[in-house]
Design a protein around this motif. Structure first.
Motif, PDB file in Angstrom:
ATOM      1  N   LEU A   1      -0.352 -71.388  25.571  1.00 23.88           N
ATOM      2  CA  LEU A   1      -0.847 -70.031  26.284  1.00 23.88           C
ATOM      3  C   LEU A   1       0.156 -68.874  25.939  1.00 23.88           C
ATOM      4  CD1 LEU A   1      -2.947 -68.650  27.963  1.00 23.88           C
ATOM      5  CD2 LEU A   1      -1.725 -69.743  29.960  1.00 23.88           C
TER       6      LEU A   1
ATOM      7  N   TRP B   1      -0.366 -67.685  22.431  1.00 20.54           N
ATOM      8  CA  TRP B   1      -1.531 -67.081  22.336  1.00 20.54           C
ATOM      9  C   TRP B   1      -1.978 -65.746  22.819  1.00 20.54           C
ATOM     10  CZ3 TRP B   1      -6.066 -69.468  20.209  1.00 20.54           C
ATOM     11  CH2 TRP B   1      -7.356 -68.849  20.586  1.00 20.54           C
ATOM     12  N   GLU B   2      -1.336 -65.234  24.097  1.00 25.44           N
ATOM     13  CA  GLU B   2      -1.630 -64.309  24.700  1.00 25.44           C
ATOM     14  C   GLU B   2      -0.967 -63.122  23.885  1.00 25.44           C
ATOM     15  OE1 GLU B   2      -2.237 -65.464  29.312  1.00 25.44           O
ATOM     16  OE2 GLU B   2      -0.452 -65.100  28.662  1.00 25.44           O
TER      17      GLU B   2
ATOM     18  N   ALA C   1      -3.150 -59.985  21.589  1.00 25.19           N
ATOM     19  CA  ALA C   1      -2.875 -58.578  21.790  1.00 25.19           C
ATOM     20  C   ALA C   1      -2.010 -57.870  20.909  1.00 25.19           C
ATOM     21  CB  ALA C   1      -2.198 -58.535  23.370  1.00 25.19           C
TER      22      ALA C   1
ATOM     23  N   LEU D   1      -8.686 -71.975  25.371  1.00 21.34           N
ATOM     24  CA  LEU D   1      -7.901 -70.624  25.252  1.00 21.34           C
ATOM     25  C   LEU D   1      -8.928 -69.336  24.605  1.00 21.34           C
ATOM     26  CD1 LEU D   1      -4.803 -71.985  23.698  1.00 21.34           C
ATOM     27  CD2 LEU D   1      -5.029 -70.768  25.791  1.00 21.34           C
TER      28      LEU D   1
ATOM     29  N   THR E   1     -10.334 -65.736  26.680  1.00 22.76           N
ATOM     30  CA  THR E   1      -9.685 -64.509  25.974  1.00 22.76           C
ATOM     31  C   THR E   1     -10.934 -63.633  25.556  1.00 22.76           C
ATOM     32  OG1 THR E   1      -7.908 -66.080  25.209  1.00 22.76           O
ATOM     33  CG2 THR E   1      -8.045 -63.742  24.163  1.00 22.76           C
TER      34      THR E   1
END
Length: 288
Positions: free
Chosen positions: A131, A134-135, A139, A162, A166
């Motif tokens: 996570l 990934w975030e 972005a 995930l 998103t």
């Protein structure tokens, strides 16, 4: 459908440029020490005809950088830098896309688990582990995420969760496989691909970091569903005892094989370990 030509083995090209990657961080170490070398490697693949640069974030994780003594903010900056470097090379080339590499948990372990799927985390643990990076990558401004070298069904399920949570992202999902039908953990690829069927966020499913001889069978297993992405290894084999690659992979033969993969139904084609800009040049020439 138009065929996209992916890049080749980023670490392989970095070694050709003089980098020493004998390190748990592998190519991600250069984000800290020699970022210009990463941009030069991306540039070489674009010059060879690649449409896509895959970032140096495969092994770039917050816990991995923490083992080097970096704090969270510094680790996050390096992960974002991987996308920036690929974007700079893309802009200099004047064409192409940036795919942010989401490497498997096994890459962080640095013990070969991406080739077995033998993990010490379950699906929930894998979701929590992936996570934070990934975030950051979602972005960071990449055109899409490259979920790659995924060896197991639980990790694929974690990535599907995930993706579901998103907004505004696209991704391909590519598995490491033991043969022409199954992931490295033994799960049939058809069963794992079904996790992503009909998902508008997924641009392709397929296989990478896999022997070229297995690719036709895997494409056959995936036919009729999402577009298929394939970027196998060169065809050489790794001698773990001697810590060296054995065999000779001919870029021309690789380009000829890519033409067969295209005819079989693959629409995103590139190379993984031990493939060079010359392999990508041959893919481009044969697909043209």
């Amino acid at each position: 459908m138009t065929t996209l030509v992916l890049d080749g083995g980023l670490a392989t090209q970095l070694e050709r440029l003089g980098a020493d990657l004998r390190d748990d961080l592998w190519s991600a170490r250069l984000l800290l020490e020699e970022p210009e070398l990463i941009r030069a490697a991306h540039a070489a693949f674009f010059a060879a005809g690649a449409d896509v640069a895959t970032t140096a974030s495969y092994q770039a994780t917050i816990p991995g950088f923490a083992r080097r003594g970096l704090d969270v903010a510094a680790a996050e900056r390096l992960i974002r830098l991987s996308v920036e470097l690929a974007g700079q090379a893309r802009d200099e080339a004047g064409h192409g896309l940036v795919a942010a590499s989401v490497g498997p948990y096994g890459a962080y372990l640095a013990n070969g688990a991406e080739y077995t799927g033998d993990y010490d985390l379950d699906e929930d643990g894998l979701y929590a582990w992936h996570l934070p990076r990934w975030e950051i990558l979602a972005a960071a401004g990449a055109d899409l995420l490259a979920c790659e070298t995924i060896p197991s069904y639980p990790e694929a399920r974690a990535l599907a969760r995930l993706l579901a949570g998103t907004t505004g992202v696209k991704a391909w999902v590519s598995f490491s496989c033991r043969d022409g039908e199954r992931l490295n953990d033994g799960t049939p690829i058809r069963e794992v691909a079904a996790l992503f069927a009909g998902n508008p966020k997924v641009v392709a499913v397929g296989a990478n970091c896999t022997a070229p001889r297995h690719i036709p069978g895997l494409i056959s297993c995936l036919s009729g569903g999402l577009p298929v992405v394939v970027y196998p290894n060169s065809g050489e084999t790794w001698d773990a005892a001697g810590r060296r690659w054995l065999g000779l992979a001919d870029p021309v033969e690789y380009g000829q094989a890519a033409m067969e993969w295209q005819r079989a139904g693959a629409s995103l084609i590139g190379g993984c370990c031990r493939t060079t800009p010359e392999h990508i040049r041959q893919i481009r020439a044969h697909l043209a």
